[in-house]
Design a protein around this motif. Structure first.
Motif, short mmCIF file in Angstrom:
data_model
loop_
_atom_site.label_atom_id
_atom_site.label_comp_id
_atom_site.label_asym_id
_atom_site.label_seq_id
_atom_site.Cartn_x
_atom_site.Cartn_y
_atom_site.Cartn_z
N GLY A 1 -66.12 42.04 13.67
CA GLY A 1 -65.00 41.75 14.90
C GLY A 1 -64.00 40.11 15.73
N ALA A 2 -63.48 40.52 15.87
CA ALA A 2 -63.21 39.27 16.93
C ALA A 2 -64.53 38.77 18.93
CB ALA A 2 -61.82 39.37 17.32
N GLY A 3 -64.54 39.98 18.90
CA GLY A 3 -65.69 39.57 20.42
C GLY A 3 -65.06 39.63 21.07
N GLY A 4 -66.49 41.08 21.44
CA GLY A 4 -65.80 41.64 22.84
C GLY A 4 -66.23 41.08 24.58
N PHE A 5 -66.23 40.79 25.24
CA PHE A 5 -67.04 40.85 26.12
C PHE A 5 -67.32 39.56 26.43
CE2 PHE A 5 -68.51 44.60 24.01
CZ PHE A 5 -69.07 45.88 25.75
N PRO A 6 -65.94 38.44 26.45
CA PRO A 6 -65.83 37.50 26.59
C PRO A 6 -66.89 36.61 27.56
CG PRO A 6 -63.85 38.30 26.99
CD PRO A 6 -64.15 39.83 26.40
N LYS A 7 -66.83 37.39 28.11
CA LYS A 7 -67.29 36.50 29.51
C LYS A 7 -69.30 36.77 29.27
CE LYS A 7 -64.23 37.38 34.10
NZ LYS A 7 -64.37 38.05 34.91
N ALA A 8 -69.08 37.70 29.29
CA ALA A 8 -70.97 37.28 28.19
C ALA A 8 -70.73 36.57 26.91
CB ALA A 8 -70.99 38.71 27.98
N VAL A 9 -69.59 36.48 26.17
CA VAL A 9 -69.84 35.49 24.96
C VAL A 9 -70.38 34.00 25.52
CG1 VAL A 9 -68.69 35.07 23.33
CG2 VAL A 9 -68.96 36.98 23.91
N HIS A 10 -69.37 33.67 26.37
CA HIS A 10 -69.42 32.82 27.21
C HIS A 10 -70.87 32.03 27.57
CE1 HIS A 10 -67.83 28.76 28.76
NE2 HIS A 10 -67.59 29.22 29.94
N ALA A 11 -70.97 33.49 28.46
CA ALA A 11 -72.90 32.47 29.09
C ALA A 11 -73.69 32.50 27.90
CB ALA A 11 -72.92 34.07 30.22
N MET A 12 -73.35 32.57 26.93
CA MET A 12 -74.30 33.19 26.43
C MET A 12 -74.20 31.53 25.46
SD MET A 12 -75.27 36.18 24.48
CE MET A 12 -76.60 36.25 24.11
N GLY A 13 -72.94 30.89 26.01
CA GLY A 13 -72.54 29.29 24.79
C GLY A 13 -71.98 29.57 23.51
N GLY A 14 -71.10 31.37 23.73
CA GLY A 14 -70.41 31.36 22.32
C GLY A 14 -68.99 30.72 22.94
N ALA A 15 -68.08 30.34 21.51
CA ALA A 15 -67.31 29.70 21.99
C ALA A 15 -66.10 30.79 23.34
CB ALA A 15 -65.85 30.03 20.86
N GLY A 16 -65.43 30.13 23.50
CA GLY A 16 -64.26 31.23 24.58
C GLY A 16 -63.08 31.27 23.91
N HIS A 17 -62.22 32.17 23.94
CA HIS A 17 -61.28 32.51 22.80
C HIS A 17 -60.04 33.56 23.79
CE1 HIS A 17 -62.86 31.03 19.08
NE2 HIS A 17 -62.07 29.64 19.49
N SER A 18 -58.89 32.83 24.00
CA SER A 18 -57.55 34.10 24.30
C SER A 18 -57.63 35.31 23.19
CB SER A 18 -56.40 33.23 24.21
OG SER A 18 -55.71 33.13 23.44
N PRO A 19 -56.76 36.17 23.44
CA PRO A 19 -57.42 36.82 22.35
C PRO A 19 -55.68 36.18 21.11
CG PRO A 19 -56.69 37.69 24.68
CD PRO A 19 -56.76 36.33 24.72
N GLY A 20 -55.06 35.53 21.17
CA GLY A 20 -54.60 35.36 19.75
C GLY A 20 -55.73 34.31 19.27
N GLN A 21 -56.19 33.86 20.42
CA GLN A 21 -57.34 32.65 19.67
C GLN A 21 -57.83 32.96 18.38
OE1 GLN A 21 -58.48 29.80 22.74
NE2 GLN A 21 -56.95 28.69 22.43
N SER A 22 -58.79 34.34 19.33
CA SER A 22 -60.19 34.77 18.59
C SER A 22 -59.50 35.51 17.60
CB SER A 22 -60.43 36.10 19.66
OG SER A 22 -60.82 35.66 21.00
N VAL A 23 -58.46 36.09 17.51
CA VAL A 23 -57.80 36.97 15.74
C VAL A 23 -57.79 35.14 14.99
CG1 VAL A 23 -55.47 37.53 14.88
CG2 VAL A 23 -56.50 38.51 16.94
N LYS A 24 -57.37 33.89 14.94
CA LYS A 24 -56.70 33.21 14.66
C LYS A 24 -58.20 32.91 14.04
CE LYS A 24 -55.56 29.70 11.98
NZ LYS A 24 -54.58 30.16 10.78
N ALA A 25 -59.22 32.83 15.19
CA ALA A 25 -61.06 32.20 14.29
C ALA A 25 -61.50 33.49 13.72
CB ALA A 25 -60.72 32.81 15.88
N LEU A 26 -60.75 34.72 13.66
CA LEU A 26 -61.70 35.74 13.15
C LEU A 26 -60.64 35.64 11.97
CD1 LEU A 26 -63.13 37.84 12.32
CD2 LEU A 26 -61.34 39.71 13.19
N GLU A 27 -59.50 35.78 11.43
CA GLU A 27 -59.12 34.84 9.80
C GLU A 27 -59.66 33.86 9.42
OE1 GLU A 27 -54.62 34.74 8.30
OE2 GLU A 27 -54.99 34.62 10.47
N GLU A 28 -59.84 32.54 9.81
CA GLU A 28 -60.32 31.64 9.41
C GLU A 28 -61.74 31.86 9.30
OE1 GLU A 28 -59.93 27.65 11.72
OE2 GLU A 28 -57.74 28.31 11.85
#
Length: 755
Positions: free
Chosen positions: A104-131
């Motif tokens: 998945g592209a990554g749900g719960f963006p605030k929790a992901v960011h809290a753990m040090g994960g990249a903060g992406h907008s919905p559009g950026q998340s889809v592009k990141a997943l494609e890459e």
């Protein structure tokens, strides 16, 4: 929406709670015990009360033996794609092909960011997943040359070593609901993983259409994407009236339309209840599979599924749309799991656009009929070494016979045997041994039956029993127009004559009948001698071979100086029989050929000295080779050979003894007409040294008389006369005009038909 025809996959969606980890694993073990296919687990790394999903997947895979495992779905922003790919491939290898990648592209963006994960907008998340999908598949493509380099907006891989290679084609299933993610699923994924209770906007039919339209725009078939469905809050009761809340029969009635009308072929129940899991596996599963099978039989629905990874590697030279239906499950294309194992021969690298793995003669008919209309090279491979390079190609079709490998003793008393072309001679020797029979082939058990039995067969028993083709009594063959024929001395005798020596030019042999002969133990001696005085060693060995009793055959491999060692000759001597005293008398004189560096002797069953090793075919053998024959090992020939081997330009030269029984056969009995020569000669080197190989060979060539096709990588048409001296070549050209006028089989040192 239509039924896409995928086999059903049934499984569980288990909560990975850390509060009762033993129960989590028990539910997965129960999933396997009740004959469900897969256990999947949520991946929410931010949940402190959840087990780490990847660790759990590994543990469950180790605790089970058949069950497939997957995240449902993996949270990409917290798992860098390069490492995710390597971890996925490792788990797939360790579990022997039981891992699938729900992503998945990554749900719960605030929790992901809290753990040090990249903060992406919905559009950026889809592009990141494609890459990420591109990177993951590139990491898995361990056979691709060179490091992986990727420079994207969200991920960068400067120079990564690829691999490991997964044990099977890992499916990438995307958890997707919004249109942009659905379009990515259609373009790049192997499956769409959704939850029934969440399918709102867009709805089920609209989501399918978005996926299908994106697939078609990408040049894919919508059926290539499996549709998977999580089923939450389900249960069984005899009185329940809600959706998936009643008895098992009601479940079947409610799930069947989801398969046949909405295209779903995988259902994962999200209920951590052993009773629900057991009932789903033991009652619903079998009934649902049977109902789907009945409906598909009545409609003739078949799956036409191809892994997405294939798409980027397909060749445009082949019209796949007209591939016969009976072959669709028997073809491998670039990108398919298994393609890397069939694209090469043992010795030569290849990159065919399509490999057709035939299982019987009818498959060969269909393959030849299809291939001859494709206007590409057609290579036929029995499954052996392929030294000449003609059993694979670049951009064409390979008709692979390796699965046609049966060996039958039809009459042990007379020695009559039937062998299919995909068998290997080591397996043949092993199958004949219990009957006290043998058949001379080559010097190595992994040599394929088909290539050798249509070309010659100079083996360890040649001087005693003759060539392999001298013992062929009949053959079954598919000719260029697609007809199946049986050929022997009374049925199509001219074609039978041509088959023994030039068979690759006239069709695909699907079975051989031969007369084997009684033989059990043989005496084998291997001597390594210092061949610094190369010409002396060669002439002495040649003289001794010609004077030896015909029970004895000998091969010599001549190797250049390496790391300060002298030129060495490795001489193999085989005495066909278990008379120890006679064997010693025949073998002992060869100890005087030159200074002995090493020797070994054994009395062994014939099948033990040609035992198969089942080497992988990855194109790692000799690069280029030249073949010829000598009437005798003269001093002039030996001196030319000495110059060549001491030049450093030659990797190896090999000499095989003939004479004896080989000379007993009249030269006009079959297309192999070399009945006076005593030695076959092979010289091989690396591609960069081919010009110098040809220079040395050019000096030896005037002393040669004949050629063995299977050892020659050159394609100079003038050399046809070496292989088929007149009047043989003229007769073969006339037969070519009769049986293959359009030169369908033109890759096996093509014989042009008489105009």
């Amino acid at each position: 929406m239509p039924d896409y025809g995928h086999p059903l996959v049934l499984g569980t969606f288990i909560t990975p709670t850390a509060l009762d980890p033993g129960r989590v694993v028990q539910l997965a073990e129960l999933t396997e015990a009740v004959n469900l296919d897969i256990a999947s687990f949520q991946d929410h790394p931010h949940r402190a009360d959840f087990l780490d999903t990847y660790t759990l997947l590994t543990w469950v895979a180790a605790k089970t033996s058949r069950l497939r495992v997957s995240a449902n779905v993996m949270n990409l922003p917290l798992r860098p794609p390069a490492m995710l790919a390597r971890a996925a491939a490792s788990l797939d290898v360790l579990s022997q092909g039981r891992f699938e990648l729900g992503l998945g592209a990554g749900g719960f963006p605030k929790a992901v960011h809290a753990m040090g994960g990249a903060g992406h907008s919905p559009g950026q998340s889809v592009k990141a997943l494609e890459e990420a999908i591109s990177i993951i598949r590139e990491v898995w493509d361990a056979d691709e040359a060179g490091p992986l380099r990727f420079d994207g907006e969200h991920y960068s891989v400067p120079a990564m070593k690829r691999g490991p290679r997964p044990a099977h084609d890992i499916n990438i299933w995307l958890g997707a609901y919004k249109p942009r993610m659905l379009r990515l699923t259609g373009r790049k994924a192997d499956g769409w993983l959704s939850t029934l209770q969440y399918l709102k906007m867009p709805g089920m039919a609209d989501a399918h259409k978005i996926i299908d339209d994106a697939a078609l725009e990408e040049g894919r078939l919508p059926g290539e994407i499996r549709r998977l469905l999580n089923l939450l809050d389900v249960g069984f009761s005899t009185t329940g009236r809600g959706h998936l809340q009643g008895p098992p029969r009601q479940w079947v009635d409610e799930l069947l339309p989801l398969v046949l009308e909405h295209g779903f072929s995988a259902f994962l129940i999200g209920r951590d209840d052993p009773y629900v899991i057991q009932t789903f596996g033991e009652e619903v599963g079998p009934a649902l599979r049977a109902a789907v099978a009945r409906e598909r039989r009545s409609t003739g629905r078949k799956a036409a599924v191809r892994p997405n990874v294939t798409l980027n590697k397909r060749r445009t030279t082949i019209d796949f749309d007209v591939l016969p239906g009976e072959l669709t499950s028997k073809v491998l294309r670039p990108g398919d799991r298994g393609y890397e194992d069939v694209r090469h021969s043992y010795s030569r690298a290849g990159a065919p656009a399509l490999v057709i793995q035939c299982g019987n003669a009818d498959d060969v008919v269909a393959a030849v009929t299809y291939a001859r209309h494709q206007n590409v090279d057609i290579s036929v491979r029995s499954g052996g070494h392929g030294i000449s390079g003609r059993s694979t190609n670049d951009g064409g079709i390979v008709i692979d016979l390796s699965k046609m490998n049966s060996i039958r003793v039809l009459d042990a008393n007379t020695g009559r045997i039937r062998i299919e072309p995909g068998a290997r001679w080591g397996h043949v020797a092993r199958a004949l041994a219990p009957h006290g029979l043998a058949m001379s082939s080559g010097d190595y058990g992994d040599v394929g039956v088909g290539g050798l039995a249509t070309t010659g067969g100079i083996g360890y028993l040649a001087r005693k029993y003759g060539l392999t083709i001298d013992h062929i009594t009949a053959a079954e063959i598919v000719v260029a127009d697609g007809h199946k024929l049986r050929v022997d001395t009374t049925h199509h005798p001219s074609l039978f004559w041509a088959l023994r020596g030039a068979g690759g030019n006239f069709g695909v042999v699907t079975a051989f009948e031969l007369d084997a002969y009684p033989l059990q133990d043989v005496a084998q001696v291997t001597i390594t001698v210092d061949a610094t005085d190369t010409a002396d060693v060669l002439t002495e060995w040649g003289r001794m071979v010609e004077e030896a009793p015909r029970d004895l055959s000998s091969f010599m491999s001549l190797l250049p100086r390496r790391r300060g060692a002298p030129v060495t000759a490795r001489i193999t001597l085989v005495y066909a029989g278990d008379d120890v005293e006679a064997a010693q008398a025949a073998l002992m004189p060869f100890l005087e050929v030159g200074p002995v560096l090493q020797q070994e002797a054994q009395l062994a069953p014939y099948h033990a000295i040609v035992a198969p090793s089942d080497n992988r075919h990855v194109g790692q053998g000799l690069a280029d080779s030249r073949s010829g024959m000598l009437e005798h090992m003269t001093r002039e020939a030996a001196e030319n050979i000495e110059v060549a081997i001491k030049s450093g330009d030659i990797m190896i030269m090999q000499f095989r003894s003939m004479g004896g029984a080989v000379h007993d056969v009249p030269r006009d009995r079959m297309a192999w007409a070399h009945r006076t020569q005593h030695f076959s000669v092979l010289a091989a080197t690396a591609p960069t040294k081919v010009p110098r190989l040809d220079e040395h060979w050019g000096r030896l060539y005037p002393l040669l008389n004949g050629m063995y096709l299977s050892f020659e990588t050159g394609t100079d048409p003038a050399r046809l006369l070496d292989a088929f001296p007149e009047p043989v070549l003229t007769r073969l050209r006339r037969l070519k005009a009769e049986w293959d006028p359009h030169e369908v089989f033109n890759q096996n040192f093509n014989i042009p038909p008489t105009p």
